[in-house]
Motif scaffolding. Structure first.
Motif, PDB file in Angstrom:
ATOM      1  N   LEU A  96      -7.784  35.076 -49.347  1.00 54.38           N
ATOM      2  CA  LEU A  96      -6.948  34.744 -49.174  1.00 54.38           C
ATOM      3  C   LEU A  96      -5.790  33.886 -49.402  1.00 54.38           C
ATOM      4  CD1 LEU A  96      -8.739  31.040 -49.219  1.00 54.38           C
ATOM      5  CD2 LEU A  96      -8.354  32.732 -47.139  1.00 54.38           C
ATOM      6  N   SER A  97      -4.399  34.292 -49.521  1.00 54.49           N
ATOM      7  CA  SER A  97      -3.214  34.129 -50.866  1.00 54.49           C
ATOM      8  C   SER A  97      -2.591  33.115 -50.006  1.00 54.49           C
ATOM      9  CB  SER A  97      -1.804  35.787 -49.551  1.00 54.49           C
ATOM     10  OG  SER A  97      -1.711  34.484 -48.792  1.00 54.49           O
ATOM     11  N   PHE A  98      -2.073  33.171 -51.733  1.00 51.84           N
ATOM     12  CA  PHE A  98      -1.583  31.466 -51.791  1.00 51.84           C
ATOM     13  C   PHE A  98      -0.386  31.899 -52.513  1.00 51.84           C
ATOM     14  CE2 PHE A  98      -5.909  31.215 -52.788  1.00 51.84           C
ATOM     15  CZ  PHE A  98      -6.806  30.221 -51.997  1.00 51.84           C
ATOM     16  N   THR A  99       0.355  31.091 -51.814  1.00 50.26           N
ATOM     17  CA  THR A  99       2.432  31.384 -51.898  1.00 50.26           C
ATOM     18  C   THR A  99       2.917  30.101 -51.948  1.00 50.26           C
ATOM     19  OG1 THR A  99       1.761  33.028 -49.580  1.00 50.26           O
ATOM     20  CG2 THR A  99       4.542  32.504 -51.261  1.00 50.26           C
ATOM     21  N   SER A 100       2.879  30.285 -53.380  1.00 51.68           N
ATOM     22  CA  SER A 100       3.628  28.800 -54.239  1.00 51.68           C
ATOM     23  C   SER A 100       5.068  28.751 -53.365  1.00 51.68           C
ATOM     24  CB  SER A 100       3.733  28.894 -55.279  1.00 51.68           C
ATOM     25  OG  SER A 100       4.583  28.446 -56.395  1.00 51.68           O
ATOM     26  N   ALA A 158       7.772  26.679 -55.096  1.00 52.86           N
ATOM     27  CA  ALA A 158       8.229  25.943 -55.830  1.00 52.86           C
ATOM     28  C   ALA A 158       8.729  27.609 -55.946  1.00 52.86           C
ATOM     29  CB  ALA A 158       7.498  25.939 -57.100  1.00 52.86           C
ATOM     30  N   THR A 159       7.974  28.661 -56.287  1.00 49.80           N
ATOM     31  CA  THR A 159       9.053  30.178 -57.536  1.00 49.80           C
ATOM     32  C   THR A 159       8.281  31.684 -56.531  1.00 49.80           C
ATOM     33  OG1 THR A 159       6.197  30.727 -57.905  1.00 49.80           O
ATOM     34  CG2 THR A 159       7.419  29.475 -59.420  1.00 49.80           C
ATOM     35  N   GLY A 160       7.749  31.104 -55.117  1.00 47.41           N
ATOM     36  CA  GLY A 160       7.608  32.203 -54.668  1.00 47.41           C
ATOM     37  C   GLY A 160       6.830  33.631 -54.958  1.00 47.41           C
ATOM     38  N   MET A 161       5.924  33.331 -55.950  1.00 44.21           N
ATOM     39  CA  MET A 161       4.920  33.853 -56.310  1.00 44.21           C
ATOM     40  C   MET A 161       3.644  33.941 -55.488  1.00 44.21           C
ATOM     41  SD  MET A 161       6.109  36.051 -59.047  1.00 44.21           S
ATOM     42  CE  MET A 161       3.678  35.818 -60.040  1.00 44.21           C
ATOM     43  N   ILE A 162       2.921  35.423 -55.607  1.00 43.83           N
ATOM     44  CA  ILE A 162       1.468  34.962 -54.493  1.00 43.83           C
ATOM     45  C   ILE A 162       0.837  35.741 -55.022  1.00 43.83           C
ATOM     46  CG2 ILE A 162       0.725  36.339 -52.188  1.00 43.83           C
ATOM     47  CD1 ILE A 162       4.178  37.336 -51.616  1.00 43.83           C
ATOM     48  N   TYR A 163      -0.403  34.918 -54.586  1.00 47.52           N
ATOM     49  CA  TYR A 163      -1.426  34.963 -56.007  1.00 47.52           C
ATOM     50  C   TYR A 163      -2.645  35.039 -55.278  1.00 47.52           C
ATOM     51  CZ  TYR A 163       0.883  32.119 -58.877  1.00 47.52           C
ATOM     52  OH  TYR A 163       2.361  31.661 -59.681  1.00 47.52           O
ATOM     53  N   ARG A 164      -3.437  36.278 -55.138  1.00 44.05           N
ATOM     54  CA  ARG A 164      -4.309  36.259 -53.498  1.00 44.05           C
ATOM     55  C   ARG A 164      -5.574  36.206 -55.072  1.00 44.05           C
ATOM     56  NH1 ARG A 164      -3.512  40.668 -50.078  1.00 44.05           N
ATOM     57  NH2 ARG A 164      -5.602  41.827 -50.947  1.00 44.05           N
ATOM     58  N   ARG A 165      -6.571  35.928 -54.242  1.00 47.56           N
ATOM     59  CA  ARG A 165      -7.475  35.792 -54.480  1.00 47.56           C
ATOM     60  C   ARG A 165      -8.975  36.094 -53.427  1.00 47.56           C
ATOM     61  NH1 ARG A 165      -5.042  34.848 -58.200  1.00 47.56           N
ATOM     62  NH2 ARG A 165      -4.813  33.785 -60.199  1.00 47.56           N
ATOM     63  N   GLU A 166      -9.762  35.637 -54.090  1.00 48.46           N
ATOM     64  CA  GLU A 166     -11.226  35.713 -53.152  1.00 48.46           C
ATOM     65  C   GLU A 166     -12.000  34.964 -52.878  1.00 48.46           C
ATOM     66  OE1 GLU A 166     -14.086  39.015 -54.505  1.00 48.46           O
ATOM     67  OE2 GLU A 166     -12.420  41.103 -53.497  1.00 48.46           O
ATOM     68  N   ALA A 167     -12.635  34.342 -52.500  1.00 50.23           N
ATOM     69  CA  ALA A 167     -13.166  33.124 -51.884  1.00 50.23           C
ATOM     70  C   ALA A 167     -14.145  33.444 -51.117  1.00 50.23           C
ATOM     71  CB  ALA A 167     -12.110  32.159 -50.734  1.00 50.23           C
ATOM     72  N   ALA A 206      -3.475  31.790 -46.260  1.00 47.42           N
ATOM     73  CA  ALA A 206      -3.155  32.212 -45.821  1.00 47.42           C
ATOM     74  C   ALA A 206      -4.612  33.182 -45.541  1.00 47.42           C
ATOM     75  CB  ALA A 206      -2.068  33.437 -44.915  1.00 47.42           C
ATOM     76  N   VAL A 207      -5.109  33.502 -44.799  1.00 45.74           N
ATOM     77  CA  VAL A 207      -6.867  34.819 -44.538  1.00 45.74           C
ATOM     78  C   VAL A 207      -5.784  36.068 -44.661  1.00 45.74           C
ATOM     79  CG1 VAL A 207      -8.499  35.430 -44.005  1.00 45.74           C
ATOM     80  CG2 VAL A 207      -7.044  33.126 -43.673  1.00 45.74           C
ATOM     81  N   ASP A 208      -6.564  36.653 -45.726  1.00 42.89           N
ATOM     82  CA  ASP A 208      -5.589  38.088 -46.296  1.00 42.89           C
ATOM     83  C   ASP A 208      -6.303  39.032 -45.527  1.00 42.89           C
ATOM     84  OD1 ASP A 208      -2.966  37.750 -46.918  1.00 42.89           O
ATOM     85  OD2 ASP A 208      -3.109  39.134 -48.952  1.00 42.89           O
ATOM     86  N   GLU A 209      -7.930  38.725 -46.159  1.00 39.07           N
ATOM     87  CA  GLU A 209      -9.240  39.632 -45.492  1.00 39.07           C
ATOM     88  C   GLU A 209      -9.903  39.083 -44.718  1.00 39.07           C
ATOM     89  OE1 GLU A 209      -9.950  42.696 -48.139  1.00 39.07           O
ATOM     90  OE2 GLU A 209      -7.880  43.626 -48.371  1.00 39.07           O
ATOM     91  N   PHE A 210     -10.404  39.698 -43.788  1.00 39.31           N
ATOM     92  CA  PHE A 210     -11.922  38.703 -43.767  1.00 39.31           C
ATOM     93  C   PHE A 210     -12.433  39.952 -42.197  1.00 39.31           C
ATOM     94  CE2 PHE A 210     -12.578  37.174 -39.060  1.00 39.31           C
ATOM     95  CZ  PHE A 210     -13.720  36.248 -39.574  1.00 39.31           C
ATOM     96  N   LYS A 211     -13.688  39.917 -43.835  1.00 38.59           N
ATOM     97  CA  LYS A 211     -14.385  41.540 -42.527  1.00 38.59           C
ATOM     98  C   LYS A 211     -15.978  40.954 -42.210  1.00 38.59           C
ATOM     99  CE  LYS A 211     -16.740  46.215 -43.549  1.00 38.59           C
ATOM    100  NZ  LYS A 211     -17.489  45.445 -42.890  1.00 38.59           N
ATOM    101  N   GLU A 212     -15.735  40.834 -40.728  1.00 44.71           N
ATOM    102  CA  GLU A 212     -16.439  40.446 -39.822  1.00 44.71           C
ATOM    103  C   GLU A 212     -17.949  40.949 -40.338  1.00 44.71           C
ATOM    104  OE1 GLU A 212     -16.150  38.880 -35.603  1.00 44.71           O
ATOM    105  OE2 GLU A 212     -14.630  40.703 -35.888  1.00 44.71           O
ATOM    106  N   PHE A 245       0.800  30.557 -40.053  1.00 42.97           N
ATOM    107  CA  PHE A 245      -0.150  28.816 -39.263  1.00 42.97           C
ATOM    108  C   PHE A 245       0.684  27.526 -40.195  1.00 42.97           C
ATOM    109  CE2 PHE A 245      -2.789  25.990 -38.268  1.00 42.97           C
ATOM    110  CZ  PHE A 245      -2.793  25.800 -37.368  1.00 42.97           C
ATOM    111  N   ASP A 246       0.129  27.801 -41.194  1.00 45.97           N
ATOM    112  CA  ASP A 246       0.127  26.852 -42.960  1.00 45.97           C
ATOM    113  C   ASP A 246       1.598  26.475 -43.501  1.00 45.97           C
ATOM    114  OD1 ASP A 246      -1.582  25.267 -44.688  1.00 45.97           O
ATOM    115  OD2 ASP A 246      -1.444  26.118 -46.247  1.00 45.97           O
TER     116      ASP A 246
END
Ligand code: HEM
Lengths: 458, 278
Positions: free
Chosen positions: A286-290, A292-301, A370-376, A359-360
């Motif tokens: 998943l990617s989290f876009t702040s 306030a700062t415009g920073m993008i943080y990518r995290r495995e969930a 947002a969902v960045d990567e999603f392996k079916e 969407f979000d």
């Protein structure tokens, strides 16, 4: 119709019944009529579905008649067995009655019978019968069998025949029907028919049997290494492919890619590509876009795991993957559902459609997810079965086609040529008989008389 | 597509041939009947050309395959088979009234293919289940059988008609014995090919799904059809079942053919041409 085994009244009557074509017609038309029912009532569905479709009373009635698995009901099987008995008895009866026609080595010809036949060709020849006899013999021998010659007062008679064996064609057809039923029986007694879904990377050794739902342990294990589906530009599926490995006692014994129409066979067991699906993936990036700062943080969930977001944006928990998720009454396809709990305030449900990464943004929150990567992860649906009766059935198929061809398009023909000296000329007449297909007989007789006319000493 | 264009014009040629045959029969004009034969022949050539062209076009689209894989293509092929079988019968019997009862069927098959809004004439690539060498053997044998049954149906109608009509109309038809015999020969031909069609279908099902018979509605209906024609063949062997009753059985058999072909799509099952799964 009589038979050697019909000794007393009752057996005689039963034998007669089963030797009759009237019974055949009745059975064939009954099978046709009853088979219709099974195509109108869906077979082997859920009892609850039947009750809601037909109501309680009708359901019970249909149930007693076995209409929900009609083709395996006792009465349908009885009809089939009666047909088999009918074929066997009728054929035995007729073969016995015709044994003098079917099974003779050297058929007896009766000149009188041929002299009366209307089908005939005639011509005259200058040469005497004695000379013609020597010329005709090789012509006959080349085309026909069981050639016989009989001298007469003013000439000779020559007989021959062909295709006596074709009279067996119809019995081949009838026997093939028996083979089909026996092959089907062998399959249902000694075979099995099951299915199994295997996720990519998984190995299974048990399958589920169709109908009973019982589990069956296979003599080997199946591993699905990989499944892939490809599509045409039109969106229609192009190929379903499973890469399978078979293992015996953890030892790899066979590896093959199977596609629809190209199965794998091992130890009499066949494995077919029959369906596929995807299993809910447990993971996504998943990617989290702040905002306030415009920073993008990518995290495995992972589903169930929580992520503490930087910049004090809160805690995010991924809850589930929902197929065909709904948003304000509209379907948005596959979507992850999560909960965002900001440092202050209420937890909020977040919908993350896999197909719409932006969407979000609509939510206008402090962070856009947002969902960045999603392996079916696919699973392959395999049909696994064993049918030792199939070769008997295939033999029946071949016999039926050959038998039908012989029955419909060949015949048993007999010809008789009589040569009689009349003055300076010899009168030759060709007559013939056939058990069917008279036009073909006439053509053959024309050809024969032409060949006889043209026969000259070498 | 050029092929679709040719095939739509074949529809009208077949319709025209049918009209000529009917006109020749009703107004007793043998010369018009000969024109009908000409039209049927031209239609046949166009039909075959359209069929082959469609095959070629599928190669140009990059996924070459025999044009026998959806309802449109099967109808085209069916019309081709009916016309072929009919012209063979016309040659053998030298009677063109049969054309008045056969060519309208070829026309209807073509018209349904070209004019029905539900049937697409787009050339689509093959879905996985249809990718098999058995496809061609299965479809060709089935449709030759169905075509023979269609012409047998026409001849049986003539039989029933001739038995009831005043002699003047029936007079140009072959004698009832000939019609009866013709029905039998066509049914024999159709039965052989229907058997071959069911058998190739079973072998194919076994290689694709691992079962040669599953009682799915299309399979079952083809078997129902087979039972009816088997009953007809046997009925003819017993005394008292000549003629009219055979003609009725032949009509019943053809109704079963039509249901196997079209009606089954209304029922649930694997076979309907629209299905997409394996
Ligand atoms: C599904 C089962 C059957 C099939 C597919 C079958 C097939 C055939 C065929 C193709 C013919 C040749 C017909 C013709 O020449 O027009 C035939 C003839 C015949 N069948 Fe059957 N048949 C079946 C069942 C039976 C049964 C149950 C009987 C029992 C009475 C029977 C008795 C006969 C007889 C007596 C003949 C005539 C043989 C002859 O011409 O010498 N058939 N059958």
């Amino acid at each position: 119709m009589t038979s050697p085994s019909a000794s007393n009244g009752v057996t005689d009557a039963i034998w007669k019944l089963f030797a009759s074509i009237q019974l055949t017609i009745a059975l064939l038309l009954s099978l046709a009529a009853t088979s219709v029912v099974g195509t109108l009532i869906p077979q082997n569905a859920d009892p609850a579905a039947y009750i809601s479709a037909y109501g309680e009373t009708l359901f019970r009635f249909f149930w007693v008649l076995g209409l929900f698995d009609m083709y395996h009901s006792w009465w349908f099987q009885v009809l089939m067995v009666m047909l088999a008995a009918n074929v066997i008895v009728c054929s035995a009866d007729r073969i016995y009655a015709q044994r003098r026609i079917l099974l003779v080595r050297r058929p007896r010809f009766q000149a009188e019978r041929f002299r009366k036949l209307p089908e005939r060709e005639a011509f005259e020849d200058d040469r005497p019968p004695s000379e013609l006899q020597g010329l005709y013999a090789p012509v006959f021998a080349k085309r026909l069998s069981a050639v016989q010659v009989e001298p007469t007062d003013a000439g000779f008679l020559m007989f021959a025949e062909s295709g006596r064996w074709t009279r067996f064609g119809v019995y081949a057809v009838h026997f093939s029907v028996v083979l089909l039923l026996v092959g089907g029986l062998i399959g249902s007694l000694f075979g099995f028919d099951g299915f199994v879904n295997i996720r990519e990377g998984d190995t299974v050794q048990q399958i589920t049997l169709r109908g009973s739902g019982e589990r069956l342990h296979l003599p080997f294990a199946i591993r699905c290494n990989d499944f892939s589906v490809s599509f045409y530009e039109t969106g229609a599926p192009k190929e379903f492919r499973s890469s399978l490995t078979l293992l015996e006692n953890d030892r790899e014994v066979l590896q093959k890619d199977i596609i629809v129409n190209d199965p794998l066979r091992y130890q009499g067991i066949s494995i077919f590509q029959s369906s596929y699906g995807s299993v809910p993936s447990e993971e996504a990036v998943l990617s989290f876009t702040s905002q306030a700062t415009g920073m993008i943080y990518r995290r495995e969930a992972r589903i169930g795991g929580d992520i503490v977001l930087p910049e004090n944006l809160g805690v995010f928990v991924l809850r589930e993957l929902r197929h065909n998720a709904m948003f304000r009454g509209r379907s948005v396809g596959d979507a992850f559902i999560g909960t965002l709990t900001p440092p202050e305030g209420e937890p909020e449900e977040i919908i993350l459609p896999v197909r719409f990464p932006t969407f979000d943004r609509m939510r206008r929150g402090a962070v856009v997810i947002a969902v960045d990567e999603f392996k079916e992860r696919f699973y392959t649906g395999l049909q696994v079965n064993r049918d030792p009766g199939v070769w008997v059935v295939y033999a029946g198929f071949i016999l039926m086609l050959l038998g039908c061809y012989v029955t419909f398009f060949t015949s048993h023909r007999q010809v008789c040529v009589e040569a009689v000296r009349r003055g300076a000329k010899t009168r030759v007449s060709v007559t013939g008989a056939a058990n069917k297909n008279k036009p073909a007989l006439m053509r053959r007789m024309k050809q024969l008389s032409q060949a006889l006319k043209e026969s000259t000493s070498p | 597509m050029t092929s679709s264009l040719i095939l739509s014009s074949v529809t009208f040629i077949y319709g025209f041939a049918g009209v000529l045959y009917i006109f020749a029969w009703v107004f007793r004009k043998p010369a018009v009947g000969r024109l009908g034969t000409g039209a049927a022949l031209i239609g046949l050539i166009g039909n075959a050309a359209g069929f082959i062209l469609r095959w070629v076009e599928s190669y140009q689209l990059g996924f070459g395959r025999a044009p026998l894989s959806n309802l449109y293509e099967s109808l085209i092929f069916y019309a081709l088979c009916i016309t072929l079988v009919y012209l063979a019968v016309e040659r053998r019997t030298a009677n063109r009234v049969i054309g008045a009862f056969s060519m309208p069927l070829a026309f209807l098959a073509m018209a349904y293919a070209s004019l029905s809004p539900n049937i697409s004439d787009r050339i689509q690539p093959l879905i996985p289940a249809l990718k098999s060498n058995w496809l061609i053997a299965h479809v060709v044998t089935c449709f030759l059988g169905y075509a023979a049954f269609a012409v047998a149906f026409g001849v049986s109608l003539m039989y029933i008609f001739k038995r009831q009509a005043e002699p003047s109309r029936g007079g140009q038809m072959p004698p009832v014995e000939t019609l009866d015999e013709l029905t039998h020969q066509l049914v024999v031909f159709g039965f052989l090919f229907l058997s071959a069609g069911i058998i190739t279908g079973a072998v194919w099902a076994n290689s694709a799904w691992g079962r040669y018979w599953g009682w799915d509605p299309k399979e079952t209906w083809s078997l129902i059809t087979w039972f009816i024609y088997a009953a007809l063949l046997h009925a003819r062997l017993t005394r008292g079942w000549r003629g009219r009753r055979i003609a009725y059985l032949s009509v019943l058999g053809f109704a079963a053919v039509l249901f196997t072909y079209f009606g089954v799509n209304l029922l649930p099952g694997l076979h309907s041409y629209q299905s997409t799964g394996p």
